[in-house]
Enzyme design. Structure first.
Site, PDB file in Angstrom:
ATOM      1  N   HIS A 151       0.823  -1.225   0.000  1.00  0.00           N
ATOM      2  CA  HIS A 151       0.000   0.000   0.000  1.00  0.00           C
ATOM      3  C   HIS A 151       0.853   1.270   0.000  1.00  0.00           C
ATOM      4  O   HIS A 151       0.362   2.346  -0.371  1.00  0.00           O
ATOM      5  CB  HIS A 151      -0.935  -0.011   1.212  1.00  0.00           C
ATOM      6  CG  HIS A 151      -2.208   0.740   0.997  1.00  0.00           C
ATOM      7  ND1 HIS A 151      -2.379   1.691   0.005  1.00  0.00           N
ATOM      8  CD2 HIS A 151      -3.401   0.685   1.655  1.00  0.00           C
ATOM      9  CE1 HIS A 151      -3.600   2.187   0.074  1.00  0.00           C
ATOM     10  NE2 HIS A 151      -4.237   1.598   1.063  1.00  0.00           N
ATOM     11  N   ASP A 384      -9.767  -7.948 -19.114  1.00  0.00           N
ATOM     12  CA  ASP A 384      -9.833  -8.986 -20.147  1.00  0.00           C
ATOM     13  C   ASP A 384      -8.429  -9.231 -20.677  1.00  0.00           C
ATOM     14  O   ASP A 384      -7.839  -8.370 -21.320  1.00  0.00           O
ATOM     15  CB  ASP A 384     -10.770  -8.526 -21.262  1.00  0.00           C
ATOM     16  CG  ASP A 384     -10.917  -9.552 -22.367  1.00  0.00           C
ATOM     17  OD1 ASP A 384     -10.222 -10.590 -22.318  1.00  0.00           O
ATOM     18  OD2 ASP A 384     -11.709  -9.311 -23.284  1.00  0.00           O
TER      19      ASP A 384
END
Length: 446
Positions: A151, A384
């Protein structure tokens, strides 16, 4: 699940990257992010892209983001920085010879066994790969991709940028053209010549001297045994979301109306006293709010938090429109003046060599408050890899009571899944009301 390979992939640049070897100090935005890895877990039914295609695309996709292939290190003052040394990203390959992906998805629920879906979180992040990926191949040909990134390197917006770039690199192959994201972290955190912080950021974004934090309130949260924190998945169909928006009666986002709804239901399930204050910690992307504005393709951390705060009686009594208004008003206060105050605070903290601690450790019980994150802008269609979009987000374990995440559901367009950590004693009550659109009846004492 059997481990079949472990590789450290290092992008090969035709000429040295302009930032190669740089030691990049953590900005005040980086330091507010909790010191841990953030997981993203995605499922792809057969036919899924091959591991080789994914790794080849990863080399291309990570190249524009050299921080991902670097390492956290510590300077002579004991302060962390990002060393852009191109040590690489870790890829673990695994195979299940008996399990099929459909069974994994059908099982539902949440897991705190992170080793199943993504690499085991290192106990110490300094020196470890900042981007780690696990490719789990199932007998049916289905694939689960577990991504975890530290993070201190990225916020949610940047993580989604990277994942979309990686997917495009695999999908487009030799036709891929790498983006040129904004990488100058120092430009996002430059204090004024005469720093003038106007807000008490030490107690808002960080733990204060007493170990307290949260929205200016000098409070300390309780610690709850991990086995008393239950992770739930709640599905909100598109029709439910549409009805919520209609009840707000004004233009609002899916995130705003669902947050108002869950805030109401958690308040009711917890049985808070009418006069007790409850607040929500809401992440706010500051890129477009700063002055001058920071490009939306800035890669790093640039998030602060809004804290809508109401008495429990008002959370329950107000209309959905009223609660949404409280959420909007709090977010609107994170403006250019607030952001500059925060940056000035960071400049003074650096000058004074002050240690700052981010909030919310594992096992924290946020009650009466909640904290929310959203991946609703993270379209499954952007992920995708050439064989179709991801069919699902798989939920990671949430180790903080009152922490919740909204993600787009695979069930149907416009539907949303909520992952939420609830105290064991409040689970039944929350499940009983979480799909009720009626305003909660007011207890007699109100």
């Amino acid at each position: 699940m059997e481990i079949t390979g472990t590789t450290m992939l290092k992008p090969a640049y035709p000429t040295p990257h302009p930032l190669a070897g740089d030691r990049v100090p953590l900005t005040i935005f980086d330091r507010a992010a909790i010191d841990t890895y953030v997981p993203i877990v995605l499922a792809y039914p057969a036919p899924a892209p091959s591991n080789e295609a994914l790794k080849e695309g990863l080399l291309k996709g990570v190249a524009p983001y050299p921080h991902m292939a670097g390492r956290l290190a510590v300077d002579h003052r004991g302060r962390r920085f990002i060393h852009l040394n191109n040590e690489g990203v870790l890829v673990i390959e695994a195979a299940a010879t008996t399990a099929v992906l459909a069974d994994v998805l059908a099982a539902g629920g949440m897991t705190t066994d992170v080793a199943d879906f993504y690499p085991t979180v290192p106990e110490e992040s300094v020196g470890e790969a900042l981007l780690q990926i696990k490719l789990s191949r199932y007998r049916c040909g289905g694939l689960v991709i577990g991504v975890m990134v530290h993070h201190h390197i990225v916020d949610g917006h940047s993580a989604s940028m990277f994942c979309s770039t990686w997917a495009r690199a695999v999908r487009e192959g030799n036709g891929f053209r790498a983006p040129s994201p904004a990488l100058d972290r120092a430009a996002t955190a430059a204090p004024r010549g005469m720093p003038k912080p106007a807000f008490d950021h030490r107690f808002i974004e960080f733990k204060g001297s007493q170990g307290s934090s949260s929205g200016g309130e000098d409070k300390s949260y309780e610690v709850l045994p991990m086995d008393k924190i239950k992770n739930l998945t709640v599905h909100f169909p598109a029709e439910f979301v549409a009805e919520l928006k209609a009840r707000v009666g004004a233009r609002c986002s899916t995130f705003q109306c669902l947050l108002a709804h869950v805030w109401k239901k958690m308040t009711a399930a917890r049985g808070l006293k009418p006069e007790e204050f409850t607040q929500v910690r809401v992440a706010v992307n500051c890129r477009g709010r700063a002055r001058p504005a920071v490009p939306m393709d800035f890669f790093g951390n640039m998030v602060l938090w809004a804290f809508p705060r109401l008495q429990a009686r008002d959370v329950l009594r107000l209309s959905y429109r009223g609660v949404v208004a409280a959420i909007r008003d709090a977010a609107a206060r994170i403006d250019d003046e607030y952001i500059q105050s925060y940056v000035d605070f960071g400049g003074l903290a650096d000058a004074n060599r002050e240690d700052l601690l981010a909030t919310a450790a594992m096992g924290t019980m946020l009650c009466p408050d909640i904290e929310v994150d959203s991946w609703l802008g993270f379209s499954l269609h952007d992920l995708d890899f050439g064989t179709g979009p991801a069919s699902a987000f798989l939920p990671p374990g949430l180790p903080v009571e009152g922490l919740m995440v909204f993600v787009p559901s695979r069930a149907s367009k416009g539907s949303v899944d909520l992952f939420i950590a609830v105290a064991e004693d409040h689970v039944a009550a929350f499940q009983n009301v979480c799909h009720s659109l009626d305003l909660d009846p007011l207890p007699a004492r109100m």
